[in-house]
Write a protein that holds these residues in place. Structure first.
Motif, PDB file in Angstrom:
ATOM      1  N   VAL A 144     -13.066   2.502   3.542  1.00  0.00           N
ATOM      2  CA  VAL A 144     -12.031   2.657   2.513  1.00  0.00           C
ATOM      3  C   VAL A 144     -11.175   3.882   2.835  1.00  0.00           C
ATOM      4  CG1 VAL A 144     -11.551   3.051   0.070  1.00  0.00           C
ATOM      5  CG2 VAL A 144     -13.453   1.569   0.738  1.00  0.00           C
ATOM      6  N   ILE A 145      -9.855   3.667   2.933  1.00  0.00           N
ATOM      7  CA  ILE A 145      -8.905   4.754   3.157  1.00  0.00           C
ATOM      8  C   ILE A 145      -7.926   4.772   1.990  1.00  0.00           C
ATOM      9  CG2 ILE A 145      -7.101   5.688   4.653  1.00  0.00           C
ATOM     10  CD1 ILE A 145      -9.832   5.813   5.928  1.00  0.00           C
ATOM     11  N   CYS A 146      -7.827   5.919   1.317  1.00  0.00           N
ATOM     12  CA  CYS A 146      -6.920   6.047   0.166  1.00  0.00           C
ATOM     13  C   CYS A 146      -5.900   7.158   0.412  1.00  0.00           C
ATOM     14  CB  CYS A 146      -7.714   6.377  -1.106  1.00  0.00           C
ATOM     15  SG  CYS A 146      -8.737   5.051  -1.741  1.00  0.00           S
ATOM     16  N   GLY A 147      -4.827   7.090  -0.337  1.00  0.00           N
ATOM     17  CA  GLY A 147      -3.802   8.134  -0.279  1.00  0.00           C
ATOM     18  C   GLY A 147      -2.652   7.761  -1.187  1.00  0.00           C
ATOM     19  N   ASP A 148      -1.799   8.746  -1.484  1.00  0.00           N
ATOM     20  CA  ASP A 148      -0.660   8.494  -2.354  1.00  0.00           C
ATOM     21  C   ASP A 148       0.329   7.532  -1.698  1.00  0.00           C
ATOM     22  OD1 ASP A 148      -1.357  10.104  -4.567  1.00  0.00           O
ATOM     23  OD2 ASP A 148      -0.763  11.901  -3.458  1.00  0.00           O
ATOM     24  N   ILE A 149       1.218   6.980  -2.505  1.00  0.00           N
ATOM     25  CA  ILE A 149       2.268   6.096  -1.998  1.00  0.00           C
ATOM     26  C   ILE A 149       3.076   6.830  -0.933  1.00  0.00           C
ATOM     27  CG2 ILE A 149       4.370   4.845  -2.617  1.00  0.00           C
ATOM     28  CD1 ILE A 149       3.259   4.555  -5.442  1.00  0.00           C
ATOM     29  N   GLY A 150       3.259   6.160   0.214  1.00  0.00           N
ATOM     30  CA  GLY A 150       4.098   6.724   1.260  1.00  0.00           C
ATOM     31  C   GLY A 150       3.462   7.808   2.094  1.00  0.00           C
ATOM     32  N   CYS A 151       2.126   7.936   2.053  1.00  0.00           N
ATOM     33  CA  CYS A 151       1.471   9.020   2.804  1.00  0.00           C
ATOM     34  C   CYS A 151       1.184   8.640   4.253  1.00  0.00           C
ATOM     35  CB  CYS A 151       0.186   9.450   2.106  1.00  0.00           C
ATOM     36  SG  CYS A 151      -1.181   8.289   2.301  1.00  0.00           S
ATOM     37  N   GLY A 152       1.446   7.380   4.632  1.00  0.00           N
ATOM     38  CA  GLY A 152       1.249   6.987   6.029  1.00  0.00           C
ATOM     39  C   GLY A 152       0.044   6.104   6.276  1.00  0.00           C
ATOM     40  N   LYS A 153      -0.547   5.552   5.233  1.00  0.00           N
ATOM     41  CA  LYS A 153      -1.747   4.714   5.386  1.00  0.00           C
ATOM     42  C   LYS A 153      -1.459   3.472   6.226  1.00  0.00           C
ATOM     43  CE  LYS A 153      -2.147   4.037   0.972  1.00  0.00           C
ATOM     44  NZ  LYS A 153      -0.941   4.762   0.542  1.00  0.00           N
ATOM     45  N   THR A 154      -0.380   2.779   5.888  1.00  0.00           N
ATOM     46  CA  THR A 154      -0.053   1.535   6.595  1.00  0.00           C
ATOM     47  C   THR A 154       0.276   1.809   8.060  1.00  0.00           C
ATOM     48  OG1 THR A 154       0.774   0.531   4.548  1.00  0.00           O
ATOM     49  CG2 THR A 154       1.465  -0.477   6.623  1.00  0.00           C
ATOM     50  N   THR A 155       0.938   2.923   8.334  1.00  0.00           N
ATOM     51  CA  THR A 155       1.258   3.268   9.724  1.00  0.00           C
ATOM     52  C   THR A 155      -0.011   3.532  10.519  1.00  0.00           C
ATOM     53  OG1 THR A 155       3.290   4.300   8.885  1.00  0.00           O
ATOM     54  CG2 THR A 155       2.698   4.725  11.172  1.00  0.00           C
ATOM     55  N   LEU A 156      -0.992   4.190   9.887  1.00  0.00           N
ATOM     56  CA  LEU A 156      -2.283   4.401  10.539  1.00  0.00           C
ATOM     57  C   LEU A 156      -2.937   3.068  10.896  1.00  0.00           C
ATOM     58  CD1 LEU A 156      -4.016   7.322   8.592  1.00  0.00           C
ATOM     59  CD2 LEU A 156      -3.318   7.330  10.979  1.00  0.00           C
ATOM     60  N   VAL A 157      -2.889   2.142   9.953  1.00  0.00           N
ATOM     61  CA  VAL A 157      -3.490   0.831  10.183  1.00  0.00           C
ATOM     62  C   VAL A 157      -2.793   0.124  11.337  1.00  0.00           C
ATOM     63  CG1 VAL A 157      -3.803  -1.476   9.198  1.00  0.00           C
ATOM     64  CG2 VAL A 157      -4.383   0.551   7.847  1.00  0.00           C
ATOM     65  N   ARG A 158      -1.476   0.214  11.395  1.00  0.00           N
ATOM     66  CA  ARG A 158      -0.735  -0.451  12.480  1.00  0.00           C
ATOM     67  C   ARG A 158      -1.065   0.172  13.830  1.00  0.00           C
ATOM     68  NH1 ARG A 158       2.259  -4.298  10.689  1.00  0.00           N
ATOM     69  NH2 ARG A 158       3.077  -4.293   8.552  1.00  0.00           N
ATOM     70  N   GLN A 203      -3.928   2.969  -2.752  1.00  0.00           N
ATOM     71  CA  GLN A 203      -3.480   4.162  -3.449  1.00  0.00           C
ATOM     72  C   GLN A 203      -4.653   4.790  -4.212  1.00  0.00           C
ATOM     73  OE1 GLN A 203       0.000   3.022  -5.765  1.00  0.00           O
ATOM     74  NE2 GLN A 203       0.735   1.753  -4.078  1.00  0.00           N
ATOM     75  N   PRO A 204      -4.454   5.981  -4.805  1.00  0.00           N
ATOM     76  CA  PRO A 204      -5.562   6.651  -5.487  1.00  0.00           C
ATOM     77  C   PRO A 204      -6.261   5.803  -6.551  1.00  0.00           C
ATOM     78  CG  PRO A 204      -3.742   8.164  -5.208  1.00  0.00           C
ATOM     79  CD  PRO A 204      -3.239   6.815  -4.762  1.00  0.00           C
ATOM     80  N   GLN A 205      -5.540   4.818  -7.112  1.00  0.00           N
ATOM     81  CA  GLN A 205      -6.160   3.951  -8.117  1.00  0.00           C
ATOM     82  C   GLN A 205      -7.349   3.179  -7.547  1.00  0.00           C
ATOM     83  OE1 GLN A 205      -2.931   4.315  -7.413  1.00  0.00           O
ATOM     84  NE2 GLN A 205      -1.602   3.569  -9.062  1.00  0.00           N
ATOM     85  N   LEU A 206      -7.339   2.948  -6.233  1.00  0.00           N
ATOM     86  CA  LEU A 206      -8.470   2.249  -5.616  1.00  0.00           C
ATOM     87  C   LEU A 206      -9.732   3.095  -5.725  1.00  0.00           C
ATOM     88  CD1 LEU A 206      -9.719  -0.008  -3.914  1.00  0.00           C
ATOM     89  CD2 LEU A 206      -8.859   1.158  -1.864  1.00  0.00           C
ATOM     90  N   ARG A 207      -9.581   4.379  -5.517  1.00  0.00           N
ATOM     91  CA  ARG A 207     -10.720   5.294  -5.645  1.00  0.00           C
ATOM     92  C   ARG A 207     -11.279   5.248  -7.067  1.00  0.00           C
ATOM     93  NH1 ARG A 207      -9.573  11.496  -4.239  1.00  0.00           N
ATOM     94  NH2 ARG A 207      -7.992  11.089  -5.836  1.00  0.00           N
ATOM     95  N   ASP A 208     -10.380   5.228  -8.046  1.00  0.00           N
ATOM     96  CA  ASP A 208     -10.815   5.153  -9.439  1.00  0.00           C
ATOM     97  C   ASP A 208     -11.482   3.815  -9.734  1.00  0.00           C
ATOM     98  OD1 ASP A 208      -9.648   7.656  -9.771  1.00  0.00           O
ATOM     99  OD2 ASP A 208      -7.737   6.817 -10.442  1.00  0.00           O
ATOM    100  N   LEU A 209     -10.917   2.743  -9.156  1.00  0.00           N
ATOM    101  CA  LEU A 209     -11.461   1.406  -9.377  1.00  0.00           C
ATOM    102  C   LEU A 209     -12.897   1.300  -8.872  1.00  0.00           C
ATOM    103  CD1 LEU A 209     -10.981  -1.567 -10.244  1.00  0.00           C
ATOM    104  CD2 LEU A 209     -10.028  -1.969  -7.962  1.00  0.00           C
ATOM    105  N   LEU A 210     -13.150   1.871  -7.710  1.00  0.00           N
ATOM    106  CA  LEU A 210     -14.474   1.766  -7.105  1.00  0.00           C
ATOM    107  C   LEU A 210     -15.524   2.603  -7.828  1.00  0.00           C
ATOM    108  CD1 LEU A 210     -13.583   1.769  -3.299  1.00  0.00           C
ATOM    109  CD2 LEU A 210     -14.096  -0.171  -4.781  1.00  0.00           C
ATOM    110  N   LYS A 211     -15.083   3.460  -8.753  1.00  0.00           N
ATOM    111  CA  LYS A 211     -16.021   4.265  -9.534  1.00  0.00           C
ATOM    112  C   LYS A 211     -16.466   3.559 -10.813  1.00  0.00           C
ATOM    113  CE  LYS A 211     -14.267   8.733  -7.893  1.00  0.00           C
ATOM    114  NZ  LYS A 211     -13.598  10.008  -8.281  1.00  0.00           N
ATOM    115  N   LYS A 212     -15.903   2.371 -11.065  1.00  0.00           N
ATOM    116  CA  LYS A 212     -16.297   1.630 -12.263  1.00  0.00           C
ATOM    117  C   LYS A 212     -17.766   1.237 -12.180  1.00  0.00           C
ATOM    118  CE  LYS A 212     -11.823  -0.381 -13.537  1.00  0.00           C
ATOM    119  NZ  LYS A 212     -11.839   0.046 -14.947  1.00  0.00           N
ATOM    120  N   PRO A 213     -18.481   1.315 -13.298  1.00  0.00           N
ATOM    121  CA  PRO A 213     -19.918   0.971 -13.279  1.00  0.00           C
ATOM    122  C   PRO A 213     -20.194  -0.438 -12.762  1.00  0.00           C
ATOM    123  CG  PRO A 213     -19.329   2.045 -15.344  1.00  0.00           C
ATOM    124  CD  PRO A 213     -18.038   1.784 -14.623  1.00  0.00           C
TER     125      PRO A 213
END
Length: 285
Positions: free
Chosen positions: A47-61, A163-173
């Protein structure tokens, strides 16, 4: 438009993901190392998270460009809450037939695909971009797919980027079992002020410019206005070059940046006007 005037081979600040322009800050380097390690160690979930436009998709490419022919990659990018049967989208990502199949038939077909690829000595990797848009049921579906194993080998490796919401989502019980299967995870923070200057210089060099173009004060102002987010930096720098070209400015100084910011606030679609209707703010002489 401004490329020839500033000695550039191409636009240096496009907002489209381009691995050739990827700036490997310390954090981006670590994130990329995590991606590589996740694949090499056959991790079930990375799992890789980061704010919008931080370069996540470019890393993946960049990662995709480095993979060998022994890796079968499926990429799911158009994620949303109402995707329906996620497995259909996964089958589509691998070019597998899915229409007219029941959920059981889809699962059986995908399992046979994984076993067949394993028999050929291939690894199968699924990359889900914008994964924060997935709901709990979809993530649980991915967890169930991770149960398809062959002895000690993981037949399907999954990389979730969001995005950071993924990190929050994965913390759900209700996703505790899913979170326990995440072997590798990393959060990419915004760039610092010094890194923003290095980022700007890096992209200019890649685009063919061998000397500085933005003044130190201009880059400092860009760092503050962009909050260190690469996509915001690109947008601001690109517009600054347009203004600089219009003024025939050899160096982009802080006055140019101030004017760009003022005009975006006053006249931009997403800005908040701070002048009276009909009043036009003064321009630089």
């Amino acid at each position: 438009m401004y490329e020839t005037f500033y000695g550039l081979k191409e636009k240096p600040f496009s907002i489209q993901p381009d691995p050739d322009f990827l700036f490997m800050s310390q954090r981006h380097t670590l994130a990329y190392s995590m991606l590589e390690y996740g694949l090499m160690s056959r991790a079930g979930f990375t799992v890789i998270c980061g704010d919008i436009g931080c370069g996540k998709t470019t890393l993946v490419r960049r990662l995709l460009n480095s993979l060998g022919e022994d890796v079968r990659v499926g990429l799911v990018t158009n994620t949303h809450q109402d995707m329906g049967n996620l497995l259909e989208w996964i089958m589509l990502a691998y070019g597998l037939p899915f229409e007219g199949k029941s959920p059981v038939s889809l699962y059986d077909a995908f399992q046979r695909f994984l076993i067949d690829e394993y028999g050929k000595g291939h690894r199968v990797v699924l990359i889900v971009d914008e994964a924060q848009n997935l709901g709990v049921p979809a993530l649980e579906s991915l967890r169930m797919l991770s149960n398809i194993n062959a002895d000690k080998d993981q037949l399907l490796q999954m990389v979730l980027v969001g995005q950071p919401q993924l990190r929050d989502l994965l913390k759900k019980p209700e996703l505790q079992q899913f979170a326990q299967r995440v072997a590798v995870d990393y959060f990419i923070p915004p760039l610092g002020t010094v890194e923003v200057a290095d980022y700007i210089e890096h992209r200019l060099r890649v685009a063919g410019r061998d000397r500085s173009l933005f003044s130190p004060l201009a880059m400092s102002k860009i760092a503050k206005a962009s909050h260190g987010v690469p996509r915001n930096i690109n947008t601001l720098c690109d517009m600054a070059l347009v203004y600089g070209y219009a003024y025939e400015a050899k160096v982009i100084d802080v006055q140019v940046i101030d004017e760009v910011l003022q005009d975006r606030s006053n006249f931009g679609v997403l800005g908040e006007p701070d002048h009276k209707d009909g009043e036009i703010p003064s321009k630089r002489a």
